[in-house]
Enzyme design. Structure first.
Site, PDB file in Angstrom:
ATOM      1  N   HIS A   1     -91.666   8.639 -18.056  1.00 40.71           N
ATOM      2  CA  HIS A   1     -91.029   7.967 -19.184  1.00 40.71           C
ATOM      3  C   HIS A   1     -92.043   7.710 -20.293  1.00 40.71           C
ATOM      4  O   HIS A   1     -91.740   7.877 -21.488  1.00 40.71           O
ATOM      5  CB  HIS A   1     -90.429   6.632 -18.730  1.00 40.71           C
ATOM      6  CG  HIS A   1     -89.428   6.774 -17.618  1.00 40.71           C
ATOM      7  ND1 HIS A   1     -89.018   5.712 -16.849  1.00 40.71           N
ATOM      8  CD2 HIS A   1     -88.764   7.851 -17.151  1.00 40.71           C
ATOM      9  CE1 HIS A   1     -88.139   6.126 -15.952  1.00 40.71           C
ATOM     10  NE2 HIS A   1     -87.975   7.422 -16.113  1.00 40.71           N
TER      11      HIS A   1
ATOM     12  N   ARG B   1     -82.841  13.836 -27.467  1.00 43.03           N
ATOM     13  CA  ARG B   1     -82.785  13.357 -26.079  1.00 43.03           C
ATOM     14  C   ARG B   1     -82.015  12.034 -26.038  1.00 43.03           C
ATOM     15  O   ARG B   1     -82.560  10.992 -26.378  1.00 43.03           O
ATOM     16  CB  ARG B   1     -84.181  13.146 -25.520  1.00 43.03           C
ATOM     17  CG  ARG B   1     -85.099  14.366 -25.569  1.00 43.03           C
ATOM     18  CD  ARG B   1     -86.442  14.015 -24.949  1.00 43.03           C
ATOM     19  NE  ARG B   1     -87.393  15.098 -25.039  1.00 43.03           N
ATOM     20  CZ  ARG B   1     -88.256  15.265 -26.041  1.00 43.03           C
ATOM     21  NH1 ARG B   1     -88.259  14.383 -27.054  1.00 43.03           N
ATOM     22  NH2 ARG B   1     -89.104  16.262 -26.053  1.00 43.03           N
TER      23      ARG B   1
ATOM     24  N   ASN C   1     -89.699  23.880 -20.159  1.00 41.66           N
ATOM     25  CA  ASN C   1     -90.479  23.087 -19.205  1.00 41.66           C
ATOM     26  C   ASN C   1     -89.964  23.260 -17.782  1.00 41.66           C
ATOM     27  O   ASN C   1     -90.724  23.559 -16.859  1.00 41.66           O
ATOM     28  CB  ASN C   1     -90.447  21.602 -19.585  1.00 41.66           C
ATOM     29  CG  ASN C   1     -91.100  21.337 -20.934  1.00 41.66           C
ATOM     30  OD1 ASN C   1     -91.846  22.160 -21.436  1.00 41.66           O
ATOM     31  ND2 ASN C   1     -90.809  20.190 -21.509  1.00 41.66           N
TER      32      ASN C   1
ATOM     33  N   CYS D   1     -86.758  25.714 -26.316  1.00 45.40           N
ATOM     34  CA  CYS D   1     -87.084  24.310 -26.537  1.00 45.40           C
ATOM     35  C   CYS D   1     -88.049  23.845 -25.449  1.00 45.40           C
ATOM     36  O   CYS D   1     -87.798  24.043 -24.269  1.00 45.40           O
ATOM     37  CB  CYS D   1     -85.805  23.469 -26.504  1.00 45.40           C
ATOM     38  SG  CYS D   1     -86.097  21.705 -26.634  1.00 45.40           S
TER      39      CYS D   1
END
Length: 750
Positions: free
Chosen positions: A368, A475, A633, A681
């Site tokens: 986070h 996000r 990712n 992305c």
């Protein structure tokens, strides 16, 4: 423990305090301390070994051994009985040292005539500082009381070492917390920053380890523990007001706190330490240090977590004893670099963009904190072992987020070199600003759309300043992660509306809730999964909890208020998942229309391709979906079967591996066959060399953090993609594992 033993211990500590208060250099103090300990414990030998570096111990003072061996005798960690104590943090107590496992004969010391050996670690909060040893001619094991007494003395020596009591001309030690230290960690967010340390939870420095009045110290300890118990009970009462399973885990933690706060064993050990002559603070820290040592040796995750709870409780008790409470009293510098063991997203957002950099002892690239740091464009270095122990508020610090390096209290040469790097980066930013309003058009006339990633309202001003072509990824989970309870639909609709308005007509791709794996909501029960990255996450959570998905979709539609809207579902692994999610969206649209709410004039619905399986989905999937965004990712970690949270394997695989580039090329080909727009992305999209190769493989839209747009655009505008593709094809034909060397060679040649 008898009264005479307690009295003897207090007398020894009293003599040590007098010796430390006397004028003299560091070496004189060390010599005097070994003499006092030897006399008080009626031993012929007392020696202090301290670490010169992480792997080497040095004899720094002795009473009874050959004085010429001081600063000459050294040993590696784990070598000999002294090295064994240092490595294991366990006491070694033997009547026959030469016959003991690991004994090393050191002829220069003259210790062969002293068979009895007692060694205890000198450590503070789990940090190893050295070893304290007593030896005797009489072949005997030392009693439990003698062992305990030496451990108490070692605690005081550790505190005095921390406070610089042994520093000076001819001293055994350099001043702690004054010397330059280099930390190597992991890259959480690129960038360079220079400033001064601001500790998120600064440790309490115990300045009075030895006390005069044990009864007064016992009273202080009891008062502080009573206050601690009250605060834990209040937290439990507050948490108990909640309902639902999401409170269960919080209640379990607080119940553990209460158990430790009421532990008779914990209290008894601290009382015994005070009876020996320690202050209340030193007694608490002695127990805390022992807990941290055990924490480093326990492999069971549950036990480690319980020891972590005890460590946190000890910190609370120390703050009560020192009168700090939750207020550390430290003022934030004008150029703060936040240093913490770890930190939650909400706490980090409270600091906001005032931070120059962030350094964490723990953390991961997908944590986070890393997500928020990237959103704030603040350099972040993770996994910097022991930096919270070494750093003090106000220390000069430099953070190299590109290399994962932190310089604490750097010397002037390092400072000047770092200033040059920052100046060079600033000059590059000026150059990027000059092309901000120009297209990312290559020399062979191909135009690449460069969008930015975002997750906070604070990101939106970067749309204009970076020259981004819209938001390729917003996000939405950050608004869920930073709250202690589920946000309401109206709150989300208001936020999304502000985002759309701030974009000023540019396209914003809203990714629906992507939680699970490393992103666990504080108010949702954590799932005990053996491999969370492959578990219940993202669209899988949404499909299993359709009420949450529909609530978010309603908020997005109401935020659009008739304006164009772009929605993307994350972590789609098969066509059926996309169809099911899309059907939920259609039902929400029907309901909103029936309620009289405006429907978006243009609605695009896409999927994030993060699993290799979706690259081989039926053609109908590519025909149905409005657009595809390759989530680099996750796709890379699943393609290589390499957990991106695992530093041991994450760096093993190159994005420019020919196999991975071939997969990207195949996805582009499939999208071109059906006329489906496709973008890339992820972190790699913001790395110029990688972006150049992606464009050469046919991608015409890349989405990245705002700060990367300038460097990527600059390289694209100076390159011919046909030539780049030719270099890649030649490397593949040769059987190269990665095209990186070939591309770098081609760029250097130009």
């Amino acid at each position: 423990m008898t009264d005479s033993t307690k009295s003897k211990s207090r007398t020894l500590l009293g003599r040590l305090r007098e010796a430390l208060a006397e004028e003299g250099e560091g070496q004189e103090r060390l010599d005097r301390i070994t003499q006092i300990i030897a006399e008080s414990m009626e031993c012929e030998v007392c020696s202090i070994y301290l670490f010169r570096d992480d792997e080497t111990l040095e004899l720094c003072a002795t009473q009874g051994l050959n004085p010429e061996s001081v600063h000459q005798t050294r040993m590696r960690l784990g070598e000999g009985l002294v090295g064994r104590v240092a490595k294991t943090s366990h006491v070694v107590n033997t009547a026959d040292a030469p016959s003991s496992r690991g004994f090393r004969f050191m002829p220069e010391t003259g210790e062969e005539v002293f068979p009895s050996f007692l060694g205890v670690p000198i450590q503070r909060l789990g940090e190893r500082l050295g070893v304290l040893v007593v030896q005797s001619r009489e072949a005997r094991k030392f009693t439990d009381d003698e062992v305990y007494a030496l451990e108490v003395v070692a605690m005081v020596v550790a505190e005095m070492t921390e406070l610089g009591a042994f520093v000076g001309e001819g001293a055994a030690l350099s001043a702690r917390h004054q010397q330059p230290v280099l930390f190597r960690g992991g890259v959480g967010q690129e960038g360079a920053a220079m400033g001064h340390v601001y500790l998120h939870e600064p440790r309490v420095v115990v300045t009075n380890p030895i006390a005069d009045d044990p009864q007064a110290e016992l009273a202080r300890l009891h008062d502080a523990v009573d206050a601690l118990r009250v605060s834990v009970d209040e937290m439990l009462a507050t948490a108990g007001n909640g309902k639902g399973t999401e409170h269960k885990e919080q209640m379990q933690v607080l119940e553990t706190y209460r158990m430790f706060a009421n532990s008779k064993g914990w209290m008894r050990r601290m009382e015994e330490d005070i009876a020996r002559g320690l202050s209340a603070e030193a007694a608490v820290e002695k127990e805390q240090s022992a807990a941290r040592t055990r924490m480093g040796q326990v492999t069971d995750a549950y036990l480690r977590e319980r020891l972590h709870d005890l460590d946190d409780l000890s910190n609370r008790l120390l703050r009560i004893l020192t009168g700090q409470g939750n207020n550390t009293g430290a003022e934030m510098p004008d150029d703060p670099v936040l240093v913490a063991r770890n930190i939650g997203p909400a706490e980090l957002l409270e600091y906001g963009r005032k931070l120059r950099g962030i350094v964490l002892e723990e953390g991961s690239v997908g944590s986070h904190a890393a997500i928020v740091a990237r959103a704030l464009a603040v350099p972040l270095v993770i996994n910097t072992d022991n930096i919270t122990t070494e750093a003090l508020n106000g220390d000069h610090i430099m953070v190299d987020g590109d290399q994962g390096i932190v310089h604490l209290r750097p010397d002037e040469n390092i400072v000047e070199a770092f200033k040059d790097k920052i100046a060079m980066l600033a000059k590059e930013q000026e150059r990027y600003a000059s092309i901000r309003d120009k297209p990312a058009e290559t020399l062979d006339g191909k135009v690449i759309t460069l969008a930015m990633n975002a997750g906070l309202m604070a990101d939106l001003p970067s749309l204009e300043s970076s020259g981004a072509d819209g938001v390729g990824l917003f996000r939405t989970e950050l608004q869920f992660l930073i709250r202690n309870k589920m946000p309401k639909r109206a709150e989300l609709a208001a936020l999304y509306s502000r985002v759309i308005k701030a974009a000023k007509g540019q396209r914003v791709v809203f990714r629906t809730l992507d939680i699970g794996s490393d992103k666990v909501l504080p108010y949702m029960k954590a799932q005990d999964e053996p491999n969370p990255a492959l578990g219940w996450r993202a669209i899988r959570v949404g499909l299993d909890k359709p009420g949450v998905m529909r609530m978010q979709l309603q908020a997005l539609i109401r935020a659009a208020n008739g304006r164009p809207l772009t929605v993307m579902f994350p972590f789609v692994a098969q066509f059926e998942e996309y169809c099911e999610a899309h059907s939920h969206l259609e039902r929400v649209l029907e309901r909103e229309a029936a309620l009289g709410h405006p429907i978006p004039e243009n609605l695009e619905v896409g999927a994030m391709l993060e699993t290799p399986s979706l690259a081989f989905a039926p053609r109908k999937f590519f025909e149905e979906v409005d657009f595809i965004s390759i989530g680099g990712n996750d796709l890379k970690q699943f393609f290589f079967a390499a957990d991106r949270e695992n530093e041991r394997v994450r760096q093993r695989y190159d994005t420019l591996n020919v196999s991975f580039l071939s997969l990207i090329e195949r996805i582009v080909e499939r999208c071109n066959e059906t006329g489906t727009p496709v973008s890339f992305c992820g972190e790699d999209a913001g790395r110029p060399i990688e972006a150049l190769c992606f464009a050469a493989m046919g991608l015409r839209t890349l989405s990245m953090r705002p700060a990367s747009i300038g460097p990527v655009k600059s390289l694209l505008r100076r390159a011919n993609l046909d030539q780049v593709k030719a270099v890649i094809d030649e490397a593949r034909a040769r059987g190269d594992q990665s095209v990186r060397p070939a591309i770098m060679g081609w760029l250097r040649g130009r």
